[in-house]
Design a protein around this motif. Structure first.
Motif, PDB file in Angstrom:
ATOM      1  N   TYR A  19       0.802  -1.225   0.000  1.00  0.00           N
ATOM      2  CA  TYR A  19       0.000   0.000   0.000  1.00  0.00           C
ATOM      3  C   TYR A  19       0.839   1.282   0.000  1.00  0.00           C
ATOM      4  O   TYR A  19       0.574   2.206  -0.755  1.00  0.00           O
ATOM      5  N   VAL A  22       2.592   1.732  -3.400  1.00  0.00           N
ATOM      6  CA  VAL A  22       1.675   2.109  -4.474  1.00  0.00           C
ATOM      7  C   VAL A  22       1.336   3.606  -4.392  1.00  0.00           C
ATOM      8  O   VAL A  22       1.274   4.307  -5.402  1.00  0.00           O
ATOM      9  N   SER A 126     -11.738   3.437  -6.454  1.00  0.00           N
ATOM     10  CA  SER A 126     -12.206   2.262  -5.709  1.00  0.00           C
ATOM     11  C   SER A 126     -12.974   2.732  -4.488  1.00  0.00           C
ATOM     12  O   SER A 126     -12.838   3.871  -4.042  1.00  0.00           O
ATOM     13  N   PHE A 129     -10.039   2.304  -1.135  1.00  0.00           N
ATOM     14  CA  PHE A 129      -8.661   2.781  -1.043  1.00  0.00           C
ATOM     15  C   PHE A 129      -8.572   4.224  -1.558  1.00  0.00           C
ATOM     16  O   PHE A 129      -7.927   4.499  -2.555  1.00  0.00           O
ATOM     17  N   ARG A 132      -5.110   5.876  -2.074  1.00  0.00           N
ATOM     18  CA  ARG A 132      -4.483   5.738  -3.385  1.00  0.00           C
ATOM     19  C   ARG A 132      -5.197   6.554  -4.456  1.00  0.00           C
ATOM     20  O   ARG A 132      -4.551   7.211  -5.281  1.00  0.00           O
TER      21      ARG A 132
ATOM     22  N   LEU C  39       8.715  -0.746  -2.747  1.00  0.00           N
ATOM     23  CA  LEU C  39       7.364  -1.292  -2.858  1.00  0.00           C
ATOM     24  C   LEU C  39       7.038  -2.070  -1.587  1.00  0.00           C
ATOM     25  O   LEU C  39       6.059  -1.793  -0.903  1.00  0.00           O
ATOM     26  N   SER C  58       0.475  -4.126  -8.149  1.00  0.00           N
ATOM     27  CA  SER C  58       1.071  -2.806  -7.907  1.00  0.00           C
ATOM     28  C   SER C  58       1.657  -2.129  -9.142  1.00  0.00           C
ATOM     29  O   SER C  58       1.636  -0.900  -9.237  1.00  0.00           O
ATOM     30  N   PHE C  61       0.497   1.129 -11.093  1.00  0.00           N
ATOM     31  CA  PHE C  61       0.419   2.457 -10.466  1.00  0.00           C
ATOM     32  C   PHE C  61       1.730   3.219 -10.563  1.00  0.00           C
ATOM     33  O   PHE C  61       1.849   4.319 -10.030  1.00  0.00           O
ATOM     34  N   PHE C  62       2.706   2.656 -11.246  1.00  0.00           N
ATOM     35  CA  PHE C  62       3.995   3.332 -11.443  1.00  0.00           C
ATOM     36  C   PHE C  62       4.118   3.778 -12.889  1.00  0.00           C
ATOM     37  O   PHE C  62       3.502   3.193 -13.776  1.00  0.00           O
ATOM     38  N   TYR C 224     -16.105  -1.210   2.817  1.00  0.00           N
ATOM     39  CA  TYR C 224     -16.121  -1.570   4.234  1.00  0.00           C
ATOM     40  C   TYR C 224     -17.155  -0.739   4.991  1.00  0.00           C
ATOM     41  O   TYR C 224     -17.820  -1.211   5.910  1.00  0.00           O
ATOM     42  N   VAL C 236     -15.556  -6.035  -3.328  1.00  0.00           N
ATOM     43  CA  VAL C 236     -14.546  -5.998  -4.387  1.00  0.00           C
ATOM     44  C   VAL C 236     -13.652  -4.810  -4.093  1.00  0.00           C
ATOM     45  O   VAL C 236     -14.076  -3.663  -4.180  1.00  0.00           O
ATOM     46  N   ALA C 237     -12.425  -5.094  -3.698  1.00  0.00           N
ATOM     47  CA  ALA C 237     -11.582  -4.047  -3.139  1.00  0.00           C
ATOM     48  C   ALA C 237     -10.565  -3.539  -4.147  1.00  0.00           C
ATOM     49  O   ALA C 237     -10.666  -3.792  -5.345  1.00  0.00           O
ATOM     50  N   SER C 238      -9.570  -2.832  -3.637  1.00  0.00           N
ATOM     51  CA  SER C 238      -8.712  -1.989  -4.464  1.00  0.00           C
ATOM     52  C   SER C 238      -7.877  -2.752  -5.483  1.00  0.00           C
ATOM     53  O   SER C 238      -7.428  -2.181  -6.456  1.00  0.00           O
TER      54      SER C 238
END
Lengths: 268, 268, 268
Positions: A19, A22, A126, A129, A132, C39, C58, C61-62, C224, C236-238
């Motif tokens: 996390y 990212v 999302s 998150f 992010r 990371l 990950s 996101f870079f 959440y 359904v998460a990040s």
């Protein structure tokens, strides 16, 4: 060629996962010139109080203009606000959940913006998150162009006392005629017990006793080193707060102390 | 446009608190161009020996001119000295408490300055956090202008054997006619037992046996991979020291080994 | 003046030792201009599966051109290959042991080079720390001049299905007429159970139930925050994967769940 102030990160993400990395990837993608500094990522999960403490005792050691991105966000996915606050000479991007409590006690609040302009967010966002997808890109765009107004509308500060939110749970220490009543506010890695009693509340001209649990300390010393190894000390430490420590040992372990334990200072 | 060597941090602050982040804030405020690299912040609290090990096996992988800021400081607030040492091609800023022991064995000591000029410190200086208030600003100013002399007076090195201090507790391995006697010096994250026996002390032409506790290993292999998973190996590893390991396992856990446990190498 | 994409580090070195710091020293010595981003360094020791997960969720996101240096290397010192892979718009330097499994599912493989040209390595090369002696200098030289071909010969990709290696242990989730069968793939710092069930496999128009161990969750929520504190949710998460969590709590602790536990989604 002048380098701008850094973006500083405070989260409860820990170091086990991707996390934090990212978030840095998102910031670097938008503002590759931004120096990014980790303040702390080991805030206990969803512990806003510890986050507020760490932010409150740290911000003034960073250059003016620094942007603090703080993600301790138990309300992610609810309608809690995300704000940009300008306090003293610093910027703060975070959920409006009390993380700024200590900074608000110390610095003049200049403006608060409710983050609303999706143009500066990742897409899609999302639901779990926002650190992010919303807060990191906002902090990175704010670094490039430090004008909070383009991210949303100002909140009418103080008019209704609602925003930015202060934690109600943290009550300041109270001073009587011959006593101060406070509590353990934070316990650090060395096991030092940091209280909510500010140094300026303690009468310098008096011989003070400090009590916690069954311990009574008969003076406040200048430094850990004024005691023998293993000895208990009460000391005004680096955060300008009264601290209870064991020289070269852990006060937390020896007392089984926890956040919220009462602490009392007495004098004649 | 040439980027100068980095400032490298070694502390026992851990990652739970704000201490490392605050030090970076202080350095960035004074020397915003300085690249800052974390060597390690998980030195066990006040464990100078582990700090000396980590510094001693690491410094030569950093560019010449690198400034190592090491804060493992059980004597904070006492009259222990803070020094800037120039050893080989590197600079070291730290309390004079033995942290340089291994570097002193390997590099030529060029000069040692006792830090005394308060002009380069934060003000006021707390009694408990000289890492933040003295050593970090000194390292940052040294980065901007690498002339140690302006921070204090030279210490007459070696004249009285007092400074810079070497740890007395670390005794080197000793070599007999058919044996080497050493000990476990450091235990890493993988559970590998790193000894104080340097590779060049081990006779290459002989078949050596290595003993620790009730284990006897019948040869020294080239690499962990020369053993099956779960198998014990003695190996000359990346720090050029003899190491005892379990391939894909933890030697520390299986032997309940600890720092100081005796290790013996034998040959015919 | 344009800053190039970063070098991003993923390892199982932890934070206790000097290993991560030393790798940064090697990179900085060769490519002082390279921004280096962590990371994650808490991949469980030698756990290639977790490493593959962290990299796979990950990398996107870079910035394009980012070089990912991943060192989870149980085979160090054996004849396992070290590769440079170009996948989509990113570069990856790592042992060829399955670390790229998830990235290979998502991005087009452009080329794979087997690292062989010792000109770009440290000398001498230790037998136990190729992360420091081979992979870091290769990543740093690749940053300076992003032409993988000079580091070794291309591997004939896919011709024999051998390289780059995919982990066989990870089996994808399978979809039946009214069910999906999957498993817990990764457990994060918050105790959230992240499954191998991708969001697009779940029928959006149906009311789905999710089962794990003795728990049955009667709907998949958006976030959440759609649950009360302490309540169980499937979300359904990040990472675009189905996740099982306890709002403001730890699903891992409450269920004693572990990686590999079966997860089932059902609908009428």
């Amino acid at each position: 060629m002048t380098r701008k102030p850094p973006v500083v990160l405070l989260t409860d993400f820990g170091h086990k996962d991707q996390y934090v990395g990212v978030i840095k990837g998102v910031i670097h993608s938008i503002a590759p010139q931004a120096p990014v500094i980790d303040l702390c990522h080991e805030v206990p999960p969803q512990d806003i109080r510890s986050g507020a403490y760490l932010l409150g005792v740290s911000y003034r050691f960073f250059p003016k203009g620094t942007i603090f991105l703080s993600v301790v966000d138990p309300g992610v996915g609810t309608d809690r606000r995300i704000v940009i606050a300008q306090l003293g000479d610093w910027y703060f991007v975070n959920p409006d959940n009390g993380l700024l409590t200590l900074v608000l006690e110390r610095e003049k609040l200049k403006q608060v913006i409710e983050v609303a302009n999706a143009k500066y967010w990742l897409s899609p966002v999302s639901a779990t998150f926002h650190g992010r997808d919303i807060m990191s890109p906002v902090a990175a765009h704010l670094y490039r162009d430090p004008h909070p107004r383009k991210f949303g509308k100002p909140i009418n500060v103080g008019a209704n006392g609602r925003s930015p939110l202060r934690l109600l749970a943290t009550k300041p220490a109270t001073k009587g005629e011959k006593t101060i009543e406070g509590e353990v506010f934070y316990i650090d890695h060395f096991g030092n017990l940091i209280t909510n009693i500010p140094s300026q509340m303690i009468p310098r001209s008096r011989q003070c006793r400090v009590g916690i649990a069954y311990k009574k300390l008969h003076r406040i010393v200048r430094s850990y080193g004024d005691a023998s190894p293993g000895e208990w000390v009460a000391v005004v430490a680096s955060a300008d707060l009264l601290e209870i420590a064991v020289n070269q040992g852990s006060a937390q372990k020896e007392l089984q102390a926890k956040v919220g334990d009462p602490v009392r200072v007495e004098w004649e």
